[in-house]
Design a protein around this motif. Structure first.
Motif, PDB file in Angstrom:
ATOM      1  N   LEU A 113       0.832  -1.203   0.000  1.00  0.00           N
ATOM      2  CA  LEU A 113       0.000   0.000   0.000  1.00  0.00           C
ATOM      3  C   LEU A 113       0.869   1.256   0.000  1.00  0.00           C
ATOM      4  O   LEU A 113       0.625   2.200  -0.757  1.00  0.00           O
ATOM      5  CB  LEU A 113      -0.928  -0.010   1.214  1.00  0.00           C
ATOM      6  N   ARG A 114       1.904   1.265   0.849  1.00  0.00           N
ATOM      7  CA  ARG A 114       2.777   2.439   0.919  1.00  0.00           C
ATOM      8  C   ARG A 114       3.479   2.685  -0.414  1.00  0.00           C
ATOM      9  O   ARG A 114       3.628   3.822  -0.855  1.00  0.00           O
ATOM     10  CB  ARG A 114       3.793   2.270   2.053  1.00  0.00           C
ATOM     11  N   SER A 115       3.921   1.610  -1.051  1.00  0.00           N
ATOM     12  CA  SER A 115       4.588   1.745  -2.350  1.00  0.00           C
ATOM     13  C   SER A 115       3.637   2.334  -3.392  1.00  0.00           C
ATOM     14  O   SER A 115       4.031   3.189  -4.190  1.00  0.00           O
ATOM     15  CB  SER A 115       5.113   0.388  -2.822  1.00  0.00           C
ATOM     16  N   ALA A 116       2.395   1.864  -3.372  1.00  0.00           N
ATOM     17  CA  ALA A 116       1.409   2.362  -4.334  1.00  0.00           C
ATOM     18  C   ALA A 116       1.091   3.840  -4.079  1.00  0.00           C
ATOM     19  O   ALA A 116       0.926   4.618  -5.025  1.00  0.00           O
ATOM     20  CB  ALA A 116       0.134   1.521  -4.247  1.00  0.00           C
ATOM     21  N   ILE A 117       1.012   4.224  -2.815  1.00  0.00           N
ATOM     22  CA  ILE A 117       0.755   5.627  -2.479  1.00  0.00           C
ATOM     23  C   ILE A 117       1.928   6.493  -2.919  1.00  0.00           C
ATOM     24  O   ILE A 117       1.755   7.568  -3.506  1.00  0.00           O
ATOM     25  CB  ILE A 117       0.515   5.778  -0.959  1.00  0.00           C
ATOM     26  N   HIS A 118       3.130   6.020  -2.650  1.00  0.00           N
ATOM     27  CA  HIS A 118       4.335   6.768  -3.009  1.00  0.00           C
ATOM     28  C   HIS A 118       4.435   6.946  -4.522  1.00  0.00           C
ATOM     29  O   HIS A 118       4.872   8.006  -5.017  1.00  0.00           O
ATOM     30  CB  HIS A 118       5.564   6.032  -2.483  1.00  0.00           C
ATOM     31  N   ALA A 119       4.030   5.941  -5.282  1.00  0.00           N
ATOM     32  CA  ALA A 119       4.092   5.998  -6.739  1.00  0.00           C
ATOM     33  C   ALA A 119       3.174   7.079  -7.299  1.00  0.00           C
ATOM     34  O   ALA A 119       3.381   7.562  -8.425  1.00  0.00           O
ATOM     35  CB  ALA A 119       3.719   4.637  -7.330  1.00  0.00           C
ATOM     36  N   LEU A 120       2.176   7.495  -6.529  1.00  0.00           N
ATOM     37  CA  LEU A 120       1.255   8.545  -6.965  1.00  0.00           C
ATOM     38  C   LEU A 120       1.778   9.942  -6.633  1.00  0.00           C
ATOM     39  O   LEU A 120       1.104  10.937  -6.884  1.00  0.00           O
ATOM     40  CB  LEU A 120      -0.120   8.344  -6.306  1.00  0.00           C
ATOM     41  N   GLY A 121       2.973  10.000  -6.053  1.00  0.00           N
ATOM     42  CA  GLY A 121       3.571  11.297  -5.750  1.00  0.00           C
ATOM     43  C   GLY A 121       3.224  11.841  -4.384  1.00  0.00           C
ATOM     44  O   GLY A 121       3.561  12.996  -4.072  1.00  0.00           O
ATOM     45  N   LEU A 122       2.578  11.042  -3.559  1.00  0.00           N
ATOM     46  CA  LEU A 122       2.210  11.498  -2.221  1.00  0.00           C
ATOM     47  C   LEU A 122       3.317  11.150  -1.231  1.00  0.00           C
ATOM     48  O   LEU A 122       3.965  10.115  -1.346  1.00  0.00           O
ATOM     49  CB  LEU A 122       0.902  10.834  -1.772  1.00  0.00           C
ATOM     50  N   ARG A 123       3.526  12.024  -0.273  1.00  0.00           N
ATOM     51  CA  ARG A 123       4.527  11.792   0.759  1.00  0.00           C
ATOM     52  C   ARG A 123       3.830  11.759   2.111  1.00  0.00           C
ATOM     53  O   ARG A 123       2.836  12.473   2.328  1.00  0.00           O
ATOM     54  CB  ARG A 123       5.610  12.869   0.725  1.00  0.00           C
ATOM     55  N   TYR A 124       4.352  10.984   3.037  1.00  0.00           N
ATOM     56  CA  TYR A 124       3.628  10.707   4.261  1.00  0.00           C
ATOM     57  C   TYR A 124       4.575  10.297   5.363  1.00  0.00           C
ATOM     58  O   TYR A 124       5.767  10.070   5.140  1.00  0.00           O
ATOM     59  CB  TYR A 124       2.635   9.572   4.016  1.00  0.00           C
ATOM     60  N   ARG A 125       4.013  10.158   6.558  1.00  0.00           N
ATOM     61  CA  ARG A 125       4.761   9.609   7.679  1.00  0.00           C
ATOM     62  C   ARG A 125       4.283   8.185   7.924  1.00  0.00           C
ATOM     63  O   ARG A 125       3.147   7.843   7.611  1.00  0.00           O
ATOM     64  CB  ARG A 125       4.559  10.458   8.939  1.00  0.00           C
ATOM     65  N   VAL A 126       5.169   7.377   8.509  1.00  0.00           N
ATOM     66  CA  VAL A 126       4.869   5.958   8.708  1.00  0.00           C
ATOM     67  C   VAL A 126       4.834   5.610  10.192  1.00  0.00           C
ATOM     68  O   VAL A 126       5.685   6.061  10.966  1.00  0.00           O
ATOM     69  CB  VAL A 126       5.928   5.087   7.991  1.00  0.00           C
ATOM     70  N   ASP A 127       3.816   4.822  10.571  1.00  0.00           N
ATOM     71  CA  ASP A 127       3.729   4.279  11.934  1.00  0.00           C
ATOM     72  C   ASP A 127       3.928   5.371  12.979  1.00  0.00           C
ATOM     73  O   ASP A 127       4.869   5.338  13.761  1.00  0.00           O
ATOM     74  CB  ASP A 127       4.770   3.170  12.118  1.00  0.00           C
ATOM     75  N   THR A 128       3.022   6.317  13.023  1.00  0.00           N
ATOM     76  CA  THR A 128       3.154   7.438  13.958  1.00  0.00           C
ATOM     77  C   THR A 128       1.781   7.815  14.522  1.00  0.00           C
ATOM     78  O   THR A 128       0.767   7.616  13.861  1.00  0.00           O
ATOM     79  CB  THR A 128       3.782   8.654  13.247  1.00  0.00           C
ATOM     80  N   PRO A 129       1.725   8.360  15.730  1.00  0.00           N
ATOM     81  CA  PRO A 129       0.447   8.798  16.294  1.00  0.00           C
ATOM     82  C   PRO A 129      -0.035  10.060  15.578  1.00  0.00           C
ATOM     83  O   PRO A 129       0.691  11.055  15.548  1.00  0.00           O
ATOM     84  CB  PRO A 129       0.782   9.096  17.767  1.00  0.00           C
ATOM     85  N   PRO A 130      -1.211  10.065  15.009  1.00  0.00           N
ATOM     86  CA  PRO A 130      -1.719  11.268  14.353  1.00  0.00           C
ATOM     87  C   PRO A 130      -1.914  12.418  15.331  1.00  0.00           C
ATOM     88  O   PRO A 130      -1.689  13.584  14.992  1.00  0.00           O
ATOM     89  CB  PRO A 130      -3.057  10.806  13.762  1.00  0.00           C
ATOM     90  N   VAL A 131      -2.346  12.107  16.534  1.00  0.00           N
ATOM     91  CA  VAL A 131      -2.637  13.129  17.537  1.00  0.00           C
ATOM     92  C   VAL A 131      -1.682  12.959  18.712  1.00  0.00           C
ATOM     93  O   VAL A 131      -1.583  11.877  19.298  1.00  0.00           O
ATOM     94  CB  VAL A 131      -4.098  13.018  18.033  1.00  0.00           C
ATOM     95  N   GLU A 132      -0.988  14.018  19.051  1.00  0.00           N
ATOM     96  CA  GLU A 132      -0.052  13.964  20.167  1.00  0.00           C
ATOM     97  C   GLU A 132      -0.789  13.660  21.462  1.00  0.00           C
ATOM     98  O   GLU A 132      -1.821  14.260  21.765  1.00  0.00           O
ATOM     99  CB  GLU A 132       0.679  15.307  20.290  1.00  0.00           C
ATOM    100  N   GLY A 133      -0.271  12.722  22.215  1.00  0.00           N
ATOM    101  CA  GLY A 133      -0.898  12.352  23.481  1.00  0.00           C
ATOM    102  C   GLY A 133      -1.876  11.201  23.357  1.00  0.00           C
ATOM    103  O   GLY A 133      -2.246  10.599  24.370  1.00  0.00           O
TER     104      GLY A 133
END
Length: 256
Positions: free
Chosen positions: A148-168
């Motif tokens: 999934l990450r490879s397919a997203i990256h191939a579309l030109g999107l950049r992202y963070r991996v395995d991280t809490p979206p909301v602090e705390g």
């Protein structure tokens, strides 16, 4: 296609890596060090090496800094009859010790240096099918997630991996787009109770059904908390085509 989430080895050319990238916190008790290793490996049962003749030993990952090259190397270490065994795993390049330990344990698994101990006869994982499920279970970097990450990256999107979206909030998303507040979860069909593919276990069904239901409840709770914080949650099932799922994600991200 190269996995975009795995960066080229980072070289600290001007100064050594920060201590937080490899050094353990001073004064940690033996129990605290054990918890650190268990967490990074994904559980105590993922920390064993085979010694032959049915014997096994609990292993740990050691991070060492090579001052002259400013590189951090990871080693797997264990004890066998009073002697220390060791195996070089590779270089790690993250900026925190916690992430480098996780990557080192992943390397150990990929290099097939570890074993999954056989459970006791009365264990809830006593059947071959249950053991297969447990061995395949990984907290992150599963094959569907990587695809999934490879397919997203191939579309030109950049992202963070395995991280809490909301602090705390102690919930981690597999793919995160912080600027537009989109959190993507790659859900395994078994562990998250896919209505199409989840099949209850034939043995110890009460235990497994309760476990999967707790996972479902936690997923719903996670979605609710993130949505309350202004995030949009996208869940992608293991059985979905990663390219199609990536296209769906792209539409949402580019229109937020």
């Amino acid at each position: 296609m190269t996995d975009p989430s795995v960066a080229e080895p980072r070289r600290w050319k001007d100064k050594p890596p920060p201590d937080r990238a490899w050094k353990g916190k001073p004064g940690l008790s033996r129990t605290e060090r054990t918890v650190e290793q268990d967490r990074a490996a994904g559980g105590r049962d993922r920390r064993y090496v085979g010694l032959g003749e049915g014997r096994q030993a609990l292993a740990s990952v050691e991070l060492k800094l090579l001052p002259n090259t400013r590189r951090i190397r990871a080693y797997l270490r264990w004890s066998d009859k009073g002697k220390t065994g060791a195996a070089y795993l590779g270089e790690v390049t993250e900026t925190t010790r916690a992430r480098n330990l996780v990557i080192a344990w992943r390397l150990a698994f990929e290099q097939e240096r570890l074993i999954i101990p056989e459970p006791a006869e009365d264990s809830w994982a006593s059947t071959p099918a249950s053991r297969k499920v447990m061995k395949a279970n990984r907290s992150r970097d599963t094959k569907p997630e990587l695809a999934l990450r490879s397919a997203i990256h191939a579309l030109g999107l950049r992202y963070r991996v395995d991280t809490p979206p909301v602090e705390g909030l102690r919930r981690r998303a597999d793919v995160v787009f912080p600027k537009v507040k989109v959190a993507v979860f790659s859900d395994g069909c078994y562990w998250h109770g896919c209505v199409e593919h989840y099949r209850p276990a034939r043995r110890n069904d009460k235990f497994w059904n309760e476990k999967i239901e707790k996972n479902r409840i936690r997923d719903r709770d996670t979605d609710s908390k993130l949505e309350a914080a202004g995030w949009l949650v996208i869940r992608v099932w293991e059985h979905e085509d990663p390219v199609e799922a990536a296209s769906r994600i792209e539409v949402v991200v580019r229109n937020r």
